[in-house]
Design a protein around this motif. Structure first.
Motif, short mmCIF file in Angstrom:
data_model
loop_
_atom_site.label_atom_id
_atom_site.label_comp_id
_atom_site.label_asym_id
_atom_site.label_seq_id
_atom_site.Cartn_x
_atom_site.Cartn_y
_atom_site.Cartn_z
N PHE A 42 3.01 101.54 13.89
CA PHE A 42 2.19 100.37 13.57
C PHE A 42 2.84 99.49 12.49
O PHE A 42 2.36 98.38 12.26
N THR A 43 3.87 100.00 11.84
CA THR A 43 4.46 99.27 10.71
C THR A 43 4.93 97.86 11.09
O THR A 43 4.66 96.90 10.34
N PRO A 44 5.65 97.65 12.22
CA PRO A 44 6.06 96.28 12.56
C PRO A 44 4.88 95.33 12.74
O PRO A 44 4.98 94.15 12.36
N ILE A 45 3.78 95.82 13.30
CA ILE A 45 2.59 94.98 13.47
C ILE A 45 2.04 94.59 12.11
O ILE A 45 1.68 93.43 11.86
N TYR A 46 1.96 95.57 11.22
CA TYR A 46 1.46 95.33 9.88
C TYR A 46 2.34 94.32 9.13
O TYR A 46 1.83 93.39 8.50
N GLU A 47 3.65 94.49 9.23
CA GLU A 47 4.57 93.60 8.51
C GLU A 47 4.49 92.18 9.04
O GLU A 47 4.53 91.21 8.28
N ARG A 48 4.36 92.04 10.38
CA ARG A 48 4.22 90.69 10.96
C ARG A 48 2.93 90.04 10.49
O ARG A 48 2.90 88.85 10.14
N ALA A 49 1.85 90.82 10.50
CA ALA A 49 0.55 90.28 10.06
C ALA A 49 0.60 89.87 8.60
O ALA A 49 0.08 88.82 8.22
N ARG A 50 1.24 90.68 7.78
CA ARG A 50 1.34 90.37 6.35
C ARG A 50 2.15 89.10 6.13
O ARG A 50 1.78 88.24 5.30
N ALA A 51 3.24 88.94 6.89
CA ALA A 51 4.07 87.74 6.76
C ALA A 51 3.31 86.49 7.22
O ALA A 51 3.36 85.44 6.57
N ARG A 52 2.61 86.62 8.34
CA ARG A 52 1.84 85.48 8.85
C ARG A 52 0.71 85.10 7.90
O ARG A 52 0.41 83.92 7.72
N LEU A 53 0.09 86.11 7.31
CA LEU A 53 -0.99 85.84 6.37
C LEU A 53 -0.46 85.17 5.11
O LEU A 53 -1.09 84.26 4.56
N ALA A 54 0.71 85.59 4.66
CA ALA A 54 1.34 84.96 3.49
C ALA A 54 1.65 83.50 3.79
O ALA A 54 1.44 82.61 2.94
N LEU A 55 2.14 83.22 4.99
CA LEU A 55 2.44 81.84 5.38
C LEU A 55 1.16 81.01 5.46
O LEU A 55 1.13 79.87 4.99
N ALA A 56 0.11 81.60 6.04
CA ALA A 56 -1.17 80.88 6.12
C ALA A 56 -1.72 80.61 4.73
O ALA A 56 -2.28 79.53 4.46
N GLY A 57 -1.56 81.57 3.82
CA GLY A 57 -2.01 81.37 2.44
C GLY A 57 -1.23 80.28 1.74
O GLY A 57 -1.80 79.49 0.98
N ALA A 58 0.08 80.20 2.02
CA ALA A 58 0.90 79.15 1.42
C ALA A 58 0.49 77.78 1.94
O ALA A 58 0.43 76.80 1.18
N ARG A 59 0.19 77.70 3.24
CA ARG A 59 -0.27 76.43 3.81
C ARG A 59 -1.59 76.00 3.18
O ARG A 59 -1.81 74.81 2.90
N LEU A 60 -2.47 76.96 2.95
CA LEU A 60 -3.76 76.67 2.31
C LEU A 60 -3.54 76.15 0.90
O LEU A 60 -4.16 75.15 0.50
N ALA A 61 -2.67 76.80 0.16
CA ALA A 61 -2.38 76.36 -1.22
C ALA A 61 -1.81 74.94 -1.23
O ALA A 61 -2.20 74.10 -2.06
N ASN A 62 -0.91 74.65 -0.31
CA ASN A 62 -0.32 73.31 -0.24
C ASN A 62 -1.34 72.27 0.14
O ASN A 62 -1.34 71.15 -0.37
N ARG A 63 -2.25 72.64 1.06
CA ARG A 63 -3.28 71.69 1.50
C ARG A 63 -4.26 71.36 0.36
O ARG A 63 -4.74 70.23 0.26
N LYS A 64 -4.51 72.35 -0.48
CA LYS A 64 -5.39 72.10 -1.62
C LYS A 64 -4.75 71.10 -2.59
O LYS A 64 -5.45 70.30 -3.22
N LEU A 65 -3.42 71.15 -2.67
CA LEU A 65 -2.70 70.21 -3.54
C LEU A 65 -2.60 68.82 -2.92
O LEU A 65 -2.57 67.82 -3.64
N ALA A 66 -2.53 68.79 -1.56
CA ALA A 66 -2.39 67.50 -0.86
C ALA A 66 -3.35 67.47 0.32
O ALA A 66 -2.92 67.57 1.47
N PRO A 67 -4.67 67.36 0.05
CA PRO A 67 -5.65 67.37 1.14
C PRO A 67 -5.49 66.18 2.07
O PRO A 67 -5.09 65.09 1.65
N GLY A 68 -5.78 66.41 3.34
CA GLY A 68 -5.74 65.33 4.32
C GLY A 68 -4.41 65.10 4.97
O GLY A 68 -4.28 64.25 5.85
N THR A 69 -3.37 65.87 4.56
CA THR A 69 -2.05 65.71 5.19
C THR A 69 -2.11 66.25 6.61
O THR A 69 -2.45 67.41 6.82
#
Length: 247
Positions: free
Chosen positions: A204-231
């Motif tokens: 299950f480790t590859p599934i977990y690692e992919r999910a963690r990476a995707r979640l980190a990317l989604a979190g980064a997008r959220l943080a950026n959107r908070k800084l520049a809403p409406g982009t």
């Protein structure tokens, strides 16, 4: 009752069975390592195990990390077309067919789970966060479909993909507070998933690692959107006009 437990390390025995034609839409199949095994019924289907009943009365129990796909009996034309369009990466058209399949299979829990996930994933891939006209004519955002996936099966095999996509979708919809709440829940769930799956095996480790990476990317997008809403999000090059595709 005899139970055959197939983990990643134990798939060799199944490979000698030969490929099974999955075109019979009235038969259920468990697909693993490029091989499809016909079963009379899907007994369990979650992020830990998939269990199918065999004709001889035994059960085939497979760790979810070893499962490529579960095909249920009763698949219809729109469902088949959606899978084909997804394989071609024609995301907007795939979403259209997933929604049509969902309408056709709305009385089947597996249909709600798989078609809702398919629609949500395809809409996110096409950056169509506002959705398009679906059931009863209203515009339905991908987050709605992703939540329907979780409601249909709270332990869905798709959850490692659903949680990052949900955060991404809510961010794209400018529902930033909901996205932040979803991110916190996703992080807690992913920790639980890691603990549960480690008891079964490292497969299950590859599934977990992919999910963690995707979640980190989604979190980064959220943080950026908070800084520049409406982009606005830019749709990928292979996203095509739905009206033109449907023709």
């Amino acid at each position: 009752m005899r139970i055959a437990l197939a983990l990643l390390a134990g798939l060799t025995a199944l490979a000698c069975c030969g490929e099974v034609d999955t075109s019979d839409t009235q038969t259920s199949f468990i697909v693993m390592a490029g091989q499809a095994r016909a079963v009379t019924k899907i007994v369990q289907d979650d992020y830990l195990y998939v269990v199918g009943a065999l004709k001889n009365g035994a059960q085939l129990k497979v760790a979810a990390c070893a499962v490529d796909e579960v095909l249920y009996a009763g698949r219809e034309g729109n469902f088949i077309a959606a899978r084909e369009r997804r394989a071609e990466e024609r995301h907007s058209l795939a979403a259209l067919y997933w929604v049509k399949a969902l309408e056709a299979l709305e009385k089947q829990l597996w249909g709600i789970e798989q078609c809702s996930f398919g629609a949500g994933e395809a809409l996110c891939s096409a950056k169509m966060y506002k959705g398009f006209a679906g059931r009863r004519g209203q515009k339905i955002a991908p987050s709605v479909y992703l939540r329907e996936t979780m409601e249909a099966n709270p332990k869905s095999r798709f959850l490692p993909q659903v949680w990052p996509l949900l955060v991404e979708s809510l961010t794209g919809e400018e529902r930033l507070d909901e996205a932040a709440a979803a991110l916190a829940r996703a992080q807690a769930w992913l920790k639980q998933y890691r603990e549960e799956t480690l008891r079964i095996g490292e497969g299950f480790t590859p599934i977990y690692e992919r999910a963690r990476a995707r979640l980190a990317l989604a979190g980064a997008r959220l943080a950026n959107r908070k800084l520049a809403p409406g982009t606005p999000e830019v749709a990928p090059p292979n996203t095509r006009n739905l009206a033109r595709e449907e023709k």
